[in-house]
Scaffold this active site. Sequence first.
Site, mmCIF file in Angstrom:
data_model
loop_
_atom_site.group_PDB
_atom_site.id
_atom_site.type_symbol
_atom_site.label_atom_id
_atom_site.label_comp_id
_atom_site.label_asym_id
_atom_site.label_seq_id
_atom_site.Cartn_x
_atom_site.Cartn_y
_atom_site.Cartn_z
ATOM 1 N N LYS A 1 0.835 -1.205 0.000
ATOM 2 C CA LYS A 1 0.000 0.000 0.000
ATOM 3 C C LYS A 1 0.871 1.258 0.000
ATOM 4 C CE LYS A 1 -3.614 -0.668 2.637
ATOM 5 N NZ LYS A 1 -4.156 -0.879 4.011
ATOM 6 N N ARG B 1 -3.083 3.699 8.473
ATOM 7 C CA ARG B 1 -3.383 2.485 7.705
ATOM 8 C C ARG B 1 -2.264 1.455 7.807
ATOM 9 N NH1 ARG B 1 -4.653 4.706 1.802
ATOM 10 N NH2 ARG B 1 -5.692 2.679 1.661
ATOM 11 N N GLY C 1 -7.926 -7.317 4.919
ATOM 12 C CA GLY C 1 -8.809 -7.289 6.079
ATOM 13 C C GLY C 1 -8.218 -7.858 7.358
ATOM 14 N N MET D 1 -5.467 -6.726 9.164
ATOM 15 C CA MET D 1 -4.973 -5.766 10.142
ATOM 16 C C MET D 1 -5.899 -4.553 10.183
ATOM 17 S SD MET D 1 -0.937 -6.160 9.489
ATOM 18 C CE MET D 1 -1.150 -5.902 7.762
ATOM 19 N N ARG E 1 -3.188 -1.819 -6.631
ATOM 20 C CA ARG E 1 -2.362 -3.041 -6.638
ATOM 21 C C ARG E 1 -2.838 -3.899 -7.793
ATOM 22 N NH1 ARG E 1 -5.308 -5.152 -1.182
ATOM 23 N NH2 ARG E 1 -7.345 -4.664 -1.953
ATOM 24 N N HIS F 1 -5.178 -45.597 -6.823
ATOM 25 C CA HIS F 1 -5.229 -46.045 -8.217
ATOM 26 C C HIS F 1 -6.257 -45.224 -8.999
ATOM 27 C CE1 HIS F 1 -6.687 -48.583 -11.556
ATOM 28 N NE2 HIS F 1 -5.414 -48.957 -11.656
ATOM 29 N N ARG G 1 6.510 -48.376 -24.736
ATOM 30 C CA ARG G 1 7.138 -49.151 -23.665
ATOM 31 C C ARG G 1 6.682 -50.597 -23.755
ATOM 32 N NH1 ARG G 1 5.570 -47.841 -17.569
ATOM 33 N NH2 ARG G 1 3.649 -48.832 -18.244
ATOM 34 N N SER H 1 14.311 -42.337 -20.644
ATOM 35 C CA SER H 1 13.112 -41.639 -20.194
ATOM 36 C C SER H 1 12.960 -41.925 -18.710
ATOM 37 C CB SER H 1 11.889 -42.124 -20.970
ATOM 38 O OG SER H 1 10.741 -41.500 -20.464
ATOM 39 N N ASN I 1 7.326 -41.560 -11.691
ATOM 40 C CA ASN I 1 6.392 -42.132 -10.700
ATOM 41 C C ASN I 1 7.080 -43.262 -9.939
ATOM 42 O OD1 ASN I 1 4.487 -40.421 -11.732
ATOM 43 N ND2 ASN I 1 3.371 -41.991 -12.858
ATOM 44 N N ASP I 2 7.612 -44.235 -10.703
ATOM 45 C CA ASP I 2 8.271 -45.353 -10.037
ATOM 46 C C ASP I 2 9.606 -44.938 -9.432
ATOM 47 O OD1 ASP I 2 6.227 -47.037 -10.414
ATOM 48 O OD2 ASP I 2 7.163 -48.299 -11.942
ATOM 49 N N CYS J 1 8.766 -39.142 -18.230
ATOM 50 C CA CYS J 1 7.347 -39.449 -18.355
ATOM 51 C C CYS J 1 6.925 -39.739 -16.928
ATOM 52 C CB CYS J 1 7.122 -40.634 -19.272
ATOM 53 S SG CYS J 1 7.998 -42.119 -18.776
ATOM 54 N N TYR K 1 12.769 -33.296 -23.277
ATOM 55 C CA TYR K 1 11.311 -33.167 -23.292
ATOM 56 C C TYR K 1 10.692 -33.644 -21.983
ATOM 57 C CZ TYR K 1 11.014 -38.227 -24.113
ATOM 58 O OH TYR K 1 11.120 -39.582 -23.978
HETATM 59 P P1 ADP Z 1 -7.608 -2.241 3.914
HETATM 60 O O1 ADP Z 1 -6.220 -2.743 3.790
HETATM 61 O O2 ADP Z 1 -8.450 -3.003 4.847
HETATM 62 O O3 ADP Z 1 -8.228 -2.017 2.574
HETATM 63 P P2 ADP Z 1 -7.145 0.590 3.962
HETATM 64 O O4 ADP Z 1 -5.997 1.175 4.668
HETATM 65 O O5 ADP Z 1 -7.028 0.489 2.494
HETATM 66 O O6 ADP Z 1 -7.475 -0.811 4.604
HETATM 67 O O7 ADP Z 1 -8.404 1.436 4.332
HETATM 68 C C1 ADP Z 1 -9.702 0.994 4.100
HETATM 69 C C2 ADP Z 1 -10.549 2.084 3.525
HETATM 70 O O8 ADP Z 1 -10.461 3.251 4.311
HETATM 71 C C3 ADP Z 1 -10.124 2.539 2.160
HETATM 72 O O9 ADP Z 1 -10.627 1.723 1.158
HETATM 73 C C4 ADP Z 1 -10.698 3.905 2.084
HETATM 74 O O10 ADP Z 1 -12.026 3.862 1.666
HETATM 75 C C5 ADP Z 1 -10.609 4.376 3.496
HETATM 76 N N1 ADP Z 1 -9.449 5.257 3.596
HETATM 77 C C6 ADP Z 1 -8.171 4.895 3.734
HETATM 78 N N2 ADP Z 1 -7.366 5.979 3.707
HETATM 79 C C7 ADP Z 1 -8.161 7.050 3.554
HETATM 80 C C8 ADP Z 1 -7.935 8.450 3.419
HETATM 81 N N3 ADP Z 1 -6.705 8.973 3.441
HETATM 82 N N4 ADP Z 1 -9.010 9.225 3.247
HETATM 83 C C9 ADP Z 1 -10.238 8.702 3.199
HETATM 84 N N5 ADP Z 1 -10.517 7.409 3.308
HETATM 85 C C10 ADP Z 1 -9.496 6.588 3.480
HETATM 86 MG MG MG Z 2 -7.538 -1.002 1.112
HETATM 87 MG MG MG Z 3 6.810 -47.868 -14.240
#
Ligand code: ADP
Ligand code: MG
Ligand code: MG
Length: 895
Positions: free
Chosen positions: A26, A96, A105, A107, A352, A468, A630, A780, A784-785, A847, A867
């Site tokens: 991020k 963040r 989601g 942290m 990303r 098998h 074979r 070859s 497997n074996d 093979c 191959y």
């Molecule tokens: P996560 O990794 O869970 O997506 P983020 O750090 O991206 O957490 O934050 C989640 C949401 O919080 C973002 O999608 C955005 O909508 C809001 N947010 C994050 N930073 C800002 C900011 N500087 N201003 C306004 N909203 C923010």
């Molecule tokens: Mg985010």
């Molecule tokens: Mg064999």
Amino acid sequence: MPAWVYRFGPDRTDGHAGLTEELGGKGANLAEMSRLGLPVPPGFTISTRVCRHFFANGEALPDGLESDVRDAVAAMGQATGAAFGDPKNPLLLAVRSGAAISMPGMMDTILNLGLNDETVAGLARASGDERFAYDSYRRFIEMYGDVVLGVDHGLFADLLDNFKNLNALASDTELTAAQWRDVIARYQDAIRSEIGRDFPQDTNEQLWGAINAVLRSWRNERADSYRRLHAISEDMGTAVTVQAMVFGNRGETSATGVAFTRNPATGANEIYGEYLPNAQGEDIVAGTRTPLRLTEKARAEMKAKEASLETVMPGAFAELKDIFARLEAHYRDMQDVEFTIQEGKVWMLQTRSGKRSAEAALKIAVDLVEEEIISRDEAVMMVEPQALSHLLHPRIEPGAAKDLIARGLPASPGAATGEIVLTSEEAEVMRAQGRHVILVRVETSAEDINGMSAAVGVLTQRGGLTSHAAVVARSMGLPCISGAGGIRIDLAQGTIRTASRTLKRGDTITIDGTTGEVLAGAVPMKQPELSADFATLIAWADTFRGLKVRANADTPRDTVQAKKLGAEGIGLCRTEHMFFDASRILAMREMICASDEKGRRAALAKILPMQRSDFAELFRIMDGAPVTIRLLDPPLHEFLPRHEAELAPIAEALGITLERLKTRVSELSEFNPMLGFRGCRLAIRYPEITEMQARAIFEAAIEAGKAMGHAVKPEIMIPLVAYRREFDILADVIRATAAKIEAETGQRLTYQIGTMIELPRAALRGRELSEGPGGAEFFSFGTNDLTQTTLGLSRDDAAPILANYAGKGIFERDPFVSIDEGGVGELIRIGIAGGRAGRAGLKIGICGEHGGDATSVAFFHELGLDYVSCSPFRVPIARLAAARAAITARRKGAS
Ligand code: ADP
Ligand code: MG
Ligand code: MG
């Protein structure tokens, strides 16, 4: 010494996309977007090194961090024209989390930091929007209370719900500023009574509380178990990004949203995503309000009433579209972004590379090349070979209604619908009537081969992922579920039972070998096809790879399939599969039960024309491409019945006494057939078998060669060789047979004799096997074996052992799926060196199932094999994997 803090903003940006380890994905990408001049609220990122320091020092922060943060916050104030903690015009912050590897989601993030009873009034005045200010404050208290103070989020949610009920309010957006003030007072009371302290009013205390909490969240339970699941190192640490807030909750000209720059399900070049007007980010995830569509097209398709962003805010939408195109061109990939619109102005908050389906991966890679954004080798590197496997099998239509009756192991991917049969004979009979059947067995054995190939799918009650049934089904590209312990098969009644249901022979079921689900009845299916994009990408891949890709194919059907999927030859044709056919097995049994060579020869004479026509057909289909055949490999007892009851009719058909048959069965029974009387050991005892097979191969080569107008050069492979002498004895039989046929027909034969390397001794003695004029002309590796014999582990018995080993760090991967590089791989390395020392330029392939495993293919590329050969359905995967290995090696060499 590297800095603790990296700033980003319009005036100064320290970081860039290459610093993900330092700044997390991020933080690094926010810096990168800033550098590109995209609208990003200014801020700074605290390095992951701080996190590592934090945990190494009893949660203490490093010296110097505090002043760096203070300076960076002051700079943000200058950039935004506000000041942190200023009661007149307060700067608000987002704090963040973000590691180098995305952990969605896991942290915590805290928004609207810097509000207190005083600054909230300042924000109201400065923005001229009181309602917005108090809405932001209550959001801050909720998040800070939960994440930093440890007050359960549910408490706030309950208080708010109660308040809305009392005041007959349906949605959060209906609350007035005064009402929010009221809610805030209740929140603050609740915090006081929960933790015995007031909600902190000091904005610096708030900031450091948040930074500490985000750092600590690296080790919360959620994040810990996510890391364990995805094998992410705990040492990596999270970065902390502190960023100026922008506000999507400033009324109807503001919004927050998430988007993919292309459709991640189909790959179509269209913006895909959702937004909420007058909201902040967490509202989208929280699910309290239903998000709306971004594009008009998506809105129309969903038949949604609420307007799309495209119509509500056309200016902002056009700007986003423009930004997305710039991001794609810069990152050379589809992006997954988060954004906010504040009073019509667009702000980028995250980008990303986006996750995508296999179909989408193909389409995006091909489209990006055609749009001249990436090159062909980049496209090939963009698609994971393994992900394509499910595109090569029929699948259950997504969203189809399912009547689940049992579950087993997803042993071989793909889905199939058919009538229940309980024996292989039934399967063959019904198949002959043109019906689709699913073979349901307790477990399968070699005798079930024909039943399996007559079936559209296989379901077994017992057995693991390497049973098998599983192994054979995968090599046939046949959907299979193994180990469905919840079903009971009653052969006498002709039923299969589960806890709640009884189904009869002939009832229709559907199995999904990709998920392990057994369903009652038929379910709508999607047929596999090499889509245009798949074909394009794989054709590009072919221009990069050095490894050739062949297929393991025994029947015309498999061979046609293999060729269609791009096999450049057959690397392994197992001749025994031709003998299991109902019309042939009798002649085979006659051969096995004959009391002398004369009797055996008489029986073999019956098999000869059948083998000849089989081989001729394979040669014709492959049309001059190499075909490795074979010689007979399995122990003979596999061709004899296993159950007492079956013996009498067979003895009668063979014209021998029941006693004689019983004696033969017991003579041939072995304690450990895999290491017993099989492979070249059989042929050395009964050389007339090799003679017949060699004759069938040569005569077929002449026949097919005439039909096609060019010579066929068969490769004849001797199995299970450990000693040069074994090879020589059989090679002499083959050469003598060839000489005889040349004399009979006046035709010259061109052929090669090679050996399969599947015993450690053979690998260790490669030079001995290949050197001199009579030595092996190709190797070859039968991996497997070779895996079984190297590890001393029987594949048929491995499942419970592997299950027990799982998670103990003994095997990194299932050695029957991905080659054991350290052991089996070392033997292959030695075998290659020896083989090529004995015979310069010796042709060497592998093979075995590993030939279709992407990780193993990369390893084989490094070893310098010529191959790989794999089951027909895995040929495209091997082609892509081989190309990626070549590209990776070239890039390494260049750098
Ligand atoms: P996560 O990794 O869970 O997506 P983020 O750090 O991206 O957490 O934050 C989640 C949401 O919080 C973002 O999608 C955005 O909508 C809001 N947010 C994050 N930073 C800002 C900011 N500087 N201003 C306004 N909203 C923010
Ligand atoms: Mg985010
Ligand atoms: Mg064999």
